[in-house]
Design a protein around this motif. Structure first.
Motif, PDB file in Angstrom:
ATOM      1  N   VAL A 108       0.834  -1.211   0.000  1.00 53.02           N
ATOM      2  CA  VAL A 108       0.000   0.000   0.000  1.00 53.02           C
ATOM      3  C   VAL A 108       0.871   1.264   0.000  1.00 53.02           C
ATOM      4  O   VAL A 108       0.474   2.307  -0.531  1.00 53.02           O
ATOM      5  CB  VAL A 108      -1.041  -0.041   1.156  1.00 53.02           C
ATOM      6  N   ASP A 135      -7.474   3.784 -15.416  1.00 54.52           N
ATOM      7  CA  ASP A 135      -8.745   3.138 -15.103  1.00 54.52           C
ATOM      8  C   ASP A 135      -8.612   1.667 -15.494  1.00 54.52           C
ATOM      9  O   ASP A 135      -8.408   1.341 -16.666  1.00 54.52           O
ATOM     10  CB  ASP A 135      -9.838   3.841 -15.927  1.00 54.52           C
ATOM     11  N   LEU A 159       3.097  -7.215  -6.398  1.00 56.66           N
ATOM     12  CA  LEU A 159       2.920  -6.857  -4.982  1.00 56.66           C
ATOM     13  C   LEU A 159       1.461  -6.537  -4.662  1.00 56.66           C
ATOM     14  O   LEU A 159       0.772  -5.892  -5.445  1.00 56.66           O
ATOM     15  CB  LEU A 159       3.760  -5.622  -4.656  1.00 56.66           C
TER      16      LEU A 159
HETATM   17 FE1  CCH Z   1      -1.842  -0.650  -9.463  1.00 54.94          FE
HETATM   18  N1  CCH Z   1      -3.717  -1.081  -8.831  1.00 54.94           N
HETATM   19  N2  CCH Z   1      -2.558  -0.052 -11.250  1.00 54.94           N
HETATM   20  N3  CCH Z   1       0.029  -0.063 -10.016  1.00 54.94           N
HETATM   21  N4  CCH Z   1      -1.149  -1.123  -7.620  1.00 54.94           N
HETATM   22  C1  CCH Z   1      -4.083  -1.603  -7.614  1.00 54.94           C
HETATM   23  C2  CCH Z   1      -3.244  -1.967  -6.600  1.00 54.94           C
HETATM   24  C3  CCH Z   1      -1.853  -1.774  -6.634  1.00 54.94           C
HETATM   25  C4  CCH Z   1      -3.865  -0.096 -11.652  1.00 54.94           C
HETATM   26  C5  CCH Z   1      -4.956  -0.390 -10.854  1.00 54.94           C
HETATM   27  C6  CCH Z   1      -4.862  -0.883  -9.561  1.00 54.94           C
HETATM   28  C7  CCH Z   1       0.378   0.460 -11.229  1.00 54.94           C
HETATM   29  C8  CCH Z   1      -0.433   0.521 -12.358  1.00 54.94           C
HETATM   30  C9  CCH Z   1      -1.800   0.300 -12.340  1.00 54.94           C
HETATM   31  C10 CCH Z   1       0.169  -1.078  -7.220  1.00 54.94           C
HETATM   32  C11 CCH Z   1       1.210  -0.470  -7.892  1.00 54.94           C
HETATM   33  C12 CCH Z   1       1.118   0.021  -9.186  1.00 54.94           C
HETATM   34  C13 CCH Z   1      -5.505  -1.733  -7.563  1.00 54.94           C
HETATM   35  C14 CCH Z   1      -6.301  -2.258  -6.380  1.00 54.94           C
HETATM   36  C15 CCH Z   1      -5.995  -1.294  -8.763  1.00 54.94           C
HETATM   37  C16 CCH Z   1      -7.445  -1.262  -9.203  1.00 54.94           C
HETATM   38  C17 CCH Z   1      -6.497  -1.174  -5.304  1.00 54.94           C
HETATM   39  C18 CCH Z   1      -7.225  -1.727  -4.098  1.00 54.94           C
HETATM   40  O1  CCH Z   1      -8.343  -2.215  -4.274  1.00 54.94           O
HETATM   41  O2  CCH Z   1      -6.659  -1.657  -2.999  1.00 54.94           O
HETATM   42  C19 CCH Z   1      -3.961   0.226 -13.053  1.00 54.94           C
HETATM   43  C20 CCH Z   1      -5.229   0.274 -13.881  1.00 54.94           C
HETATM   44  C21 CCH Z   1      -2.688   0.461 -13.490  1.00 54.94           C
HETATM   45  C22 CCH Z   1      -2.329   0.774 -14.886  1.00 54.94           C
HETATM   46  O3  CCH Z   1      -1.205   0.590 -15.306  1.00 54.94           O
HETATM   47  C23 CCH Z   1       1.735   0.939 -11.162  1.00 54.94           C
HETATM   48  C24 CCH Z   1       2.472   1.638 -12.303  1.00 54.94           C
HETATM   49  C25 CCH Z   1       2.195   0.677  -9.890  1.00 54.94           C
HETATM   50  C26 CCH Z   1       3.521   0.988  -9.254  1.00 54.94           C
HETATM   51  C27 CCH Z   1       4.638   1.189  -9.927  1.00 54.94           C
HETATM   52  C28 CCH Z   1       0.318  -1.770  -5.949  1.00 54.94           C
HETATM   53  C29 CCH Z   1       1.618  -2.005  -5.186  1.00 54.94           C
HETATM   54  C30 CCH Z   1      -0.968  -2.210  -5.588  1.00 54.94           C
HETATM   55  C31 CCH Z   1      -1.357  -3.002  -4.345  1.00 54.94           C
HETATM   56  C32 CCH Z   1      -1.834  -2.094  -3.241  1.00 54.94           C
HETATM   57  C33 CCH Z   1      -2.240  -2.838  -1.988  1.00 54.94           C
HETATM   58  O4  CCH Z   1      -2.841  -2.188  -1.140  1.00 54.94           O
HETATM   59  O5  CCH Z   1      -1.953  -4.028  -1.833  1.00 54.94           O
END
Ligand code: CCH
Length: 292
Positions: free
Chosen positions: A41, A142, A173
């Protein structure tokens, strides 16, 4: 701490390593939260603080930490990031001299490095801004959309197709949370360790649309315990993305090398070069390395 808030206190690399170490401790204090780590997060906070950058207007990015302010803090894409901001608020109280932008991006760096990822070169220099500098909604990707959308969003930040694919590997992750994004589940079996498994799983598993009342997402046919967003799955459908994703599936070294470079740049988006306190980013030692 009193001396450290006085106007003439100039923090050194050693001071930032102290903040890094405190963040690393906080990451581990997650207990029953998610998969036992606040690392994912925190990576998401650093990314959403940076990914608002628009290269044409030179607005957004990590400089002013405008996610502290409404309405940016309430943007749909940022749902759940209050958890990460609240954690960092504790660290800020202990190190009041660090700016929020530096703190949040350093947290992203510490999280990636402490979750077995590559070194992310980083340097301080971001300053705290004002609510008026907050960015409009809609600058972050999105998850329900396709390749054109990914290109529009990431090219606006100044990234190319190869970099889009490298950045996406961060989804090795963490997980999606029903009450935050509407989506549900982790991408890999080891969501607190950075690997190239995200790419491997994209190609090795059979992905089918999940039948449920939630937003459109895919699940692996075999175990039904993993997920992919429509934007993740696009990396196997678009010709250019697919070639790059395959290369990362085949080589974790290549992924780590490219991920390190692109995340380092991501976290610097929107910061005028005159603000950096050092011409070259620093490589921060991991907690493990400091014991040696
Ligand atoms: Fe992402 N991401 N992300 N993301 N993301 C989500 C969770 C994480 C998109 C959508 C989502 C990147 C690119 C994208 C992380 C890092 C990166 C979630 C779930 C969505 C939806 C959120 C939730 O419900 O908590 C989309 C669309 C893209 C398009 O490319 C990039 C770039 C990065 C970092 C370099 C990480 C880490 C998570 C996990 C967060 C958690 O709380 O576990």
């Amino acid at each position: 701490q009193a001396a450290k808030v006085s106007a003439n206190f100039v923090p050194t690399k050693e001071d930032y390593i102290k903040v890094y170490n405190r963040i690393a401790q906080v990451i581990d204090e997650a207990g029953e939260y998610d998969d036992g780590s606040y690392g994912p997060v925190l990576v998401r906070l650093a990314w959403h603080a940076s990914g608002t950058y628009d290269k044409d207007t030179k607005t957004g990015g990590s400089n002013y930490a405008t996610m502290r302010f409404e309405p940016e803090s309430q943007h749909g894409a940022n749902a759940g990031l209050n958890v990460a901001r609240d954690l960092m608020e504790k660290v800020k109280q202990e190190f009041p001299w660090i700016s929020y932008g530096d703190l949040w991006t350093l947290a992203g760096v510490a999280a990636i490095q402490e979750m077995a990822g590559p070194k992310i070169p980083w340097r301080p220099g971001r300053i705290d801004g004002f609510a008026a500098q907050a960015t409009p909604d809609g600058r972050l990707p999105d998850a329900t959309q396709g390749a054109d959308h990914l290109r529009n969003i990431f090219h606006r930040m100044g990234f190319n197709d190869q970099e889009i694919v490298a950045l996406s590997g961060a989804h090795a992750l963490g997980r999606c949370h029903r009450d935050r994004s509407g989506f549900e589940g982790p991408w890999t079996f080891s969501p607190t360790t950075l690997t190239n498994d995200y790419y491997k799983l994209l190609f090795d598993e059979k992905w089918v649309w999940k039948r449920w009342d939630g937003p459109k997402q895919l699940e692996d046919k075999k175990t039904k315990s993993l997920m992919m967003l429509p934007t993740d799955y696009v990396l196997t459908q678009d010709k250019v993305f697919k070639k790059q994703a395959k290369a990362y599936a085949e080589s974790q070294d290549l992924f780590f090398k490219d991920f390190s470079a692109v995340v380092s740049r991501l976290f610097e988006l929107g910061v005028p070069s005159s603000q950096w306190v050092t011409p070259e980013p620093w490589v921060m030692p991991t907690v493990e390395e400091q014991k040696e």
